[in-house]
Design a protein around this motif. Structure first.
Motif, mmCIF file in Angstrom:
data_model
loop_
_atom_site.group_PDB
_atom_site.id
_atom_site.type_symbol
_atom_site.label_atom_id
_atom_site.label_comp_id
_atom_site.label_asym_id
_atom_site.label_seq_id
_atom_site.Cartn_x
_atom_site.Cartn_y
_atom_site.Cartn_z
ATOM 1 N N LYS A 129 0.937 -1.282 -0.042
ATOM 2 C CA LYS A 129 -0.033 0.028 -0.144
ATOM 3 C C LYS A 129 0.864 1.196 0.035
ATOM 4 N N VAL A 130 1.901 1.254 0.532
ATOM 5 C CA VAL A 130 2.999 2.377 0.807
ATOM 6 C C VAL A 130 4.047 2.127 0.437
ATOM 7 N N LEU A 131 4.896 2.867 -0.518
ATOM 8 C CA LEU A 131 6.213 2.477 -1.121
ATOM 9 C C LEU A 131 6.880 3.905 -1.198
ATOM 10 N N ASP A 132 7.908 4.163 -0.020
ATOM 11 C CA ASP A 132 8.676 5.302 0.162
ATOM 12 C C ASP A 132 10.073 5.195 -0.109
ATOM 13 N N LEU A 133 10.541 5.857 -1.273
ATOM 14 C CA LEU A 133 11.913 5.797 -1.831
ATOM 15 C C LEU A 133 12.480 7.071 -1.897
ATOM 16 N N SER A 134 11.881 7.953 -1.084
ATOM 17 C CA SER A 134 12.591 9.379 -1.232
ATOM 18 C C SER A 134 14.053 9.356 -0.699
ATOM 19 N N ASN A 135 14.517 10.759 -1.026
ATOM 20 C CA ASN A 135 15.748 11.043 -0.556
ATOM 21 C C ASN A 135 16.933 9.587 -0.992
ATOM 22 N N ASN A 136 17.002 9.374 -2.176
ATOM 23 C CA ASN A 136 17.735 8.411 -2.689
ATOM 24 C C ASN A 136 18.398 8.911 -4.079
ATOM 25 N N GLU A 137 19.173 8.196 -4.866
ATOM 26 C CA GLU A 137 19.743 8.827 -6.109
ATOM 27 C C GLU A 137 18.877 8.026 -7.272
ATOM 28 N N LEU A 138 17.780 8.080 -7.218
ATOM 29 C CA LEU A 138 16.925 7.380 -8.396
ATOM 30 C C LEU A 138 16.904 8.007 -9.600
ATOM 31 N N GLU A 139 17.232 7.499 -10.665
ATOM 32 C CA GLU A 139 17.057 8.202 -12.071
ATOM 33 C C GLU A 139 16.189 7.437 -12.734
ATOM 34 N N ARG A 140 15.667 6.160 -12.553
ATOM 35 C CA ARG A 140 14.995 5.461 -13.312
ATOM 36 C C ARG A 140 14.338 4.487 -12.534
ATOM 37 N N ILE A 141 12.954 4.225 -12.823
ATOM 38 C CA ILE A 141 12.128 3.346 -12.211
ATOM 39 C C ILE A 141 11.313 2.643 -13.233
ATOM 40 N N VAL A 142 11.089 1.322 -12.990
ATOM 41 C CA VAL A 142 10.255 0.655 -13.984
ATOM 42 C C VAL A 142 9.126 -0.194 -13.344
ATOM 43 N N PHE A 143 7.979 0.190 -13.674
ATOM 44 C CA PHE A 143 6.575 -0.630 -13.207
ATOM 45 C C PHE A 143 6.319 -1.605 -14.120
ATOM 46 N N ILE A 144 5.834 -2.469 -14.082
ATOM 47 C CA ILE A 144 5.110 -3.494 -15.079
ATOM 48 C C ILE A 144 3.441 -3.089 -14.947
ATOM 49 N N ASN A 145 2.870 -3.124 -15.994
ATOM 50 C CA ASN A 145 1.683 -3.145 -16.137
ATOM 51 C C ASN A 145 0.906 -4.049 -15.123
ATOM 52 N N ASN A 146 -0.395 -3.563 -14.443
ATOM 53 C CA ASN A 146 -1.189 -4.452 -13.683
ATOM 54 C C ASN A 146 -0.515 -5.167 -12.412
ATOM 55 N N THR A 147 0.510 -4.455 -11.858
ATOM 56 C CA THR A 147 1.380 -4.772 -10.767
ATOM 57 C C THR A 147 1.042 -3.867 -9.789
ATOM 58 N N LEU A 148 1.370 -4.096 -8.505
ATOM 59 C CA LEU A 148 1.062 -3.067 -7.331
ATOM 60 C C LEU A 148 -0.347 -2.727 -7.383
ATOM 61 N N LEU A 149 -1.191 -3.645 -7.387
ATOM 62 C CA LEU A 149 -2.493 -3.272 -7.619
ATOM 63 C C LEU A 149 -3.153 -2.573 -6.262
ATOM 64 N N SER A 150 -2.687 -2.652 -5.165
ATOM 65 C CA SER A 150 -2.966 -2.123 -4.044
ATOM 66 C C SER A 150 -2.339 -0.792 -3.563
ATOM 67 N N LEU A 151 -1.267 -0.652 -4.478
ATOM 68 C CA LEU A 151 -0.429 0.694 -3.952
ATOM 69 C C LEU A 151 -1.079 2.104 -4.029
ATOM 70 N N GLN A 152 -1.073 2.658 -2.930
ATOM 71 C CA GLN A 152 -1.973 3.960 -2.802
ATOM 72 C C GLN A 152 -1.042 5.041 -2.476
ATOM 73 N N THR A 153 0.146 4.877 -1.903
ATOM 74 C CA THR A 153 1.095 6.015 -1.617
ATOM 75 C C THR A 153 2.456 5.681 -2.095
ATOM 76 N N LEU A 154 2.882 6.671 -3.199
ATOM 77 C CA LEU A 154 4.377 6.329 -3.679
ATOM 78 C C LEU A 154 5.283 7.758 -3.444
ATOM 79 N N ASN A 155 6.121 7.668 -2.709
ATOM 80 C CA ASN A 155 7.050 8.775 -2.498
ATOM 81 C C ASN A 155 8.319 8.563 -3.079
ATOM 82 N N LEU A 156 8.490 9.534 -4.257
ATOM 83 C CA LEU A 156 9.841 9.565 -5.010
ATOM 84 C C LEU A 156 10.581 11.031 -4.819
ATOM 85 N N SER A 157 10.294 11.701 -3.832
ATOM 86 C CA SER A 157 10.691 13.190 -3.764
ATOM 87 C C SER A 157 12.173 12.798 -3.526
#
Length: 392
Positions: A129-157
């Protein structure tokens, strides 16, 4: 040895044998951590750990490993099949640990050294439901269609994105992409986010946005666009976004070209919004520079503040339409929303010492007295073991 002593000892041995054969392990807490909720809520934060502490129960629900020096965990967490909340924030991880339990509701890995997120890192987390990846060095992120169906909050700041990620999970309600290097949103990349209500895009490098880019965000309530270098002198590029910002039903915090601090048809009401929006507009509380070394006192203060701010994400997550299932979930909620670091450093015992319902008999024979003491001790031990076993 009298018969009663032998019988009690035999019962104890049988109980231990059954427990061992059934794979039962006594409830324990790693020496480097503090535990509560039947030792299923485990706090190992700020302990200087470089590896996973030994002695974790197989059925833990909540594990806090934040503010340590972990560089990799391989697949060590894969067999904790009851784990719901995992906090790996502020370590030295360059990748998310592989094969994380599919039972997870909440993954927090802020403040690490992550550079990318591969599709396989999240492919099987249908409960998340919650994925917090803030304060990293992320330049690329890949999601597959129809995955993480319950995810409500995504923090990539506070990362290094140049383009808003595409293929974001469809059921997202809160997305934070503030404090990146965003310059564009590809046309159509937001069209499937029909449940998105809060979208944080402030402190990026947008100069303009394509026409109709937010058109499909039909339930959007709040969007932040401030602190971007809008090309206000180029009317042909800015006309559309300025018109949208004035006419949208959402609240726009930081109108483009500084026309007003707030625009849109829905204005802020009440006092709650100031606190909610502050989470996404203030700089991180825990650092003045990106890799500041924290003193123990500062770590405790920072951990407490971090939990207070993290509590925003808990709202409506664990007390959602399914409700709270058991006392362990309630303990996790209490821990996550606590405003004091003391709450997750205090050990608590869940097994009360049973009180004997009968007085110890007075007998003249010294052997009987000794046997009585042994009998009482064995009975007490068996009662404690049974109570501990029942908690599983």
């Amino acid at each position: 040895m009298p018969a009663s002593c032998s019988a009690s000892l035999l019962c104890l041995l049988l109980l231990l044998l059954c427990g061992l054969q059934g794979g039962w392990v006594l409830s324990i807490c790693p020496s480097a951590c503090s535990c509560s909720g039947g030792h299923r809520v485990v706090d190992c934060s700020s302990r200087g750990l470089t590896k996973l502490p030994p002695g974790l129960q197989h059925n833990i629900r909540f594990l806090n490993l934040s503010f340590n020096s972990l560089q990799g965990l391989d697949s060590q967490l894969s067999h904790y099949a009851h784990l719901r909340t995992l906090d790996l924030s502020y370590n030295r991880l360059e990748t998310l640990p592989p094969a994380l339990p599919r039972s997870l509701w909440d993954i927090r890995a802020a403040g690490n050294l992550l550079r990318s997120l591969d599709k396989n890192d999240t492919a099987y987390h249908w409960n998340l439901k919650v994925l917090d990846l803030s304060n990293n060095e992320l330049e690329r992120i890949v999601f597959i269609n129809n995955t993480l169906l319950s995810l409500q909050t995504l923090n990539l700041s506070h990362n290094r994105f140049w383009t808003v990620p595409t293929n974001m999970p469809h059921n997202l309600e809160n997305v934070d992409l503030s404090h990146n290097y965003l310059v564009q949103i590809l046309p159509g990349s937001l069209d499937r986010l029909s449940r998105l209500t809060r979208f944080y895009l402030h402190a990026n490098r947008f100069s303009w946005l394509p026409e109709g880019v937010f058109k499909k965000l039909v339930v959007l309530e709040v969007i932040t666009l401030g602190d971007n270098p809008w090309a206000c002198e180029e009317e042909d590029k800015m006309t559309e976004i300025l018109r949208w910002a004035e006419q949208t039903r959402a609240t726009v915090l930081g109108c483009p070209c500084y026309t007003r601090p707030i625009c849109g048809q829905t204005q802020l009401t009440g006092t709650g919004w100031e606190w909610h929006s502050a989470l996404f507009t203030e700089p991180p509380l825990w650092v003045n520079s990106r890799r500041e070394t924290l003193s123990p006192a500062r770590t405790a203060e920072v951990t407490s503040n971090y939990q207070v701010k993290s509590a925003l994400f808990e709202t409506g997550i664990y007390s959602d339409r399914r409700g709270i299932n058991d006392s362990d979930d309630q303990a996790m909620l209490t821990w996550a929303s606590s405003t004091s670091s003391e709450s997750f450093s205090t050990r608590t015992s869940t097994t009360a010492r049973p009180k004997s319902s009968t007085k110890k008999p007075t007998v003249a024979n010294s052997r009987n007295k000794s046997c009585g003491r042994l009998d009482e001790t064995l009975n007490l031990t068996i009662a404690v073991l049974v109570a501990a076993l029942a908690s599983f």
